[in-house]
Design a protein around this motif. Structure first.
Motif, PDB file in Angstrom:
ATOM      1  N   SER A 122     -28.470  54.113 -77.205  1.00 15.15           N
ATOM      2  CA  SER A 122     -28.057  54.253 -78.607  1.00 15.15           C
ATOM      3  C   SER A 122     -28.862  55.345 -79.308  1.00 15.15           C
ATOM      4  CB  SER A 122     -28.212  52.926 -79.347  1.00 15.15           C
ATOM      5  OG  SER A 122     -29.556  52.499 -79.366  1.00 15.15           O
ATOM      6  N   THR A 125     -27.954  58.917 -77.896  1.00 18.28           N
ATOM      7  CA  THR A 125     -26.587  59.312 -78.249  1.00 18.28           C
ATOM      8  C   THR A 125     -26.564  59.892 -79.654  1.00 18.28           C
ATOM      9  OG1 THR A 125     -25.583  57.652 -76.800  1.00 18.28           O
ATOM     10  CG2 THR A 125     -24.218  58.506 -78.582  1.00 18.28           C
ATOM     11  N   ARG A 126     -27.271  59.248 -80.592  1.00 15.54           N
ATOM     12  CA  ARG A 126     -27.333  59.770 -81.965  1.00 15.54           C
ATOM     13  C   ARG A 126     -27.942  61.166 -82.002  1.00 15.54           C
ATOM     14  NH1 ARG A 126     -28.744  54.250 -83.452  1.00 15.54           N
ATOM     15  NH2 ARG A 126     -30.946  54.792 -83.210  1.00 15.54           N
ATOM     16  N   VAL A 386     -22.070  50.537 -76.087  1.00 14.09           N
ATOM     17  CA  VAL A 386     -23.048  51.006 -77.076  1.00 14.09           C
ATOM     18  C   VAL A 386     -22.720  52.436 -77.500  1.00 14.09           C
ATOM     19  CG1 VAL A 386     -25.453  51.725 -77.360  1.00 14.09           C
ATOM     20  CG2 VAL A 386     -24.942  49.480 -76.427  1.00 14.09           C
ATOM     21  N   MET A 390     -21.527  54.180 -81.070  1.00 13.05           N
ATOM     22  CA  MET A 390     -22.189  55.331 -81.670  1.00 13.05           C
ATOM     23  C   MET A 390     -21.225  56.503 -81.865  1.00 13.05           C
ATOM     24  SD  MET A 390     -25.470  54.576 -82.116  1.00 13.05           S
ATOM     25  CE  MET A 390     -24.852  52.977 -82.616  1.00 13.05           C
TER      26      MET A 390
END
Length: 429
Positions: A122, A125-126, A386, A390
């Motif tokens: 998570s 990925t951001r 997840v 995102m």
């Protein structure tokens, strides 16, 4: 009914309740208490409800869990993750598929102080996905690399999964961490090679990044320093006996906190980090309480011994039994969370492993790797979901298609660890 029959019914009920979407921790608790009551008595089962939570929550070894979670949360909230990806991107600058390799490398390094695959996936990925999309990367390749890279958090120490396996099986946490080092780094290298092979076969999936000079590459290493500093303090301290793994978790969390404060984190950010840590820790500890209760039921039902006797009766080599157990883990991993799967199954299969004389540390490594595979395989790859959360604009089909080459890479790594156990036990020889 005999205790073995009650045990088999209990395990069947466990699967039914999970299919009905009852929370895994509550499912284990219900089956453990009711099953124990049927074999022993309701008074003893009720007494367990009073003693087991106290035993789990007061277990000194388990105190490392919230410390490792806190490390990962502080690293995510303090900006360490952003600086990490910037550094790896500069190092891989100019390579074909360099941003995807940088994303995998960032996931591997971030997991070294996170300990959680889902947190790694998570967070990175951001940070990394917008950059890869800006450079025109195929969305399947970008999200597949991040989903696979996130799984490294379950193997590269400190790993919450390895910690829980060690505690459930009464193995040395330090031994499990050292055993996971080579397999984890091997996964990092093989994922990078997978990106290279994919780019060779389908060069239109991505373009080369902006080239960078050696001077820029060397300067970018400063962004990796905080991670390597915390990692080396913990791992070397544990390896040389300066402190225990639990103390090492506290030292690592404190070092990460110092970095976060120096970089400008104030009380508001710290309070949010503590709240997130408490929420995640509560989930893990609830599952551990359920697993402990279920373990008592499995023990008194003697079903694990019955399964062991049955396997002995088949007169097959121990490695065949191991492969059957790994197949079970692979199938379960398609539907269940990794930690939940470990706490449910380890009390059942570990007595079998002991009876067959199989190295418990090696078995723990290949088990965790198989569980890791389940995080990215359909229909319920937790890391994939997840990343979908995102990046809602990317379809699940695209992510699963992008992660497929990394699944092949993981199968090759699993085969290497089975054929060459020394890859897991080298630091323990």
């Amino acid at each position: 009914m005999g205790s073995e029959v009650i045990g088999a019914i209990g395990l069947g009920l466990l699967l039914v309740l999970m299919i009905l979407r009852v929370p895994v921790a509550l499912t284990m608790l219900i089956v453990g208490v009711v099953g124990f009551a049927q074999i022993i008595s309701w008074d003893a089962a009720i007494a367990q409800l009073k003693t087991v939570p106290v035993e789990v929550l007061s277990n000194y070894s388990f105190s490392a869990v919230p410390m490792f979670i806190l490390m990962g949360v502080l690293a995510a909230h303090s900006g360490m993750a952003g600086k990490l990806f910037d550094s790896t991107r500069v190092i891989c600058g100019g390579w074909k598929g360099g941003l995807a390799i940088a994303a995998v490398g960032s996931c591997g390094i971030f997991s070294a102080i996170s300990g959680s695959s889902l947190a790694t996936a998570s967070t990175m990925t951001r940070v990394a996905l917008p950059e890869m999309e800006r450079y025109g990367y195929n969305r399947g390749l970008a999200t597949g690399a991040l989903a696979a890279g996130g799984t490294l958090g379950i193997m590269i120490p400190p790993s919450i999964a390895l910690l829980i396996y060690a505690i459930l099986t009464e193995q040395s946490v330090g031994d499990m961490f050292m055993a996971g080092l080579i397999p984890g780094l091997l996964g990092l290298v093989m994922y990078a090679l997978t990106v290279t092979v994919v780019m060779h076969l389908r060069p239109t999936l991505a373009i080369a990044g902006e080239p960078t000079s050696w001077k820029e590459k060397l300067a970018s290493i400063s962004g990796l320093a905080p991670f390597f500093g915390v990692f080396l303090i913990m791992i070397l301290g544990i390896y040389f006996g300066v402190f225990t793994p639990t103390e090492g978790a506290s030292v690592g969390a404190f070092a990460t906190l110092l970095y976060a404060v120096v970089k400008g984190m104030r009380f508001g950010g710290l309070w949010r980090s503590v709240q997130e840590t408490l929420a995640l820790s509560a989930v893990v500890f609830f599952m551990l309480v359920g697993a402990e209760t279920l373990g008592y039921f499995i023990s008194v039902s003697r079903i694990s011994f019955s399964i062991s006797d049955f396997l002995y009766g088949l007169d097959v080599a121990p490695i065949v039994v191991v492969l059957c157990i790994l197949l079970l883990y692979f199938v379960l991993g398609m539907f269940m969370d990794s930690i939940a799967m470990l706490v449910i199954t380890v009390p059942v299969v570990f007595p079998i492993i002991q009876a067959l004389g199989i190295d418990p540390v090696w078995f723990g490594i290949i088990t965790v790797l198989t569980v890791e595979l389940g995080l990215i395989t359909p229909p319920v790859g937790m890391n994939v979901f997840v990343i979908k959360a995102m990046a809602p604009h990317v379809g699940l089909g695209e992510i699963f298609k992008g992660v497929a080459p990394f699944i092949v890479s993981d199968f090759l790594r699993l085969a290497l660890l089975i054929i060459f156990p020394v890859l897991s036990t080298y630091f323990l020889l």
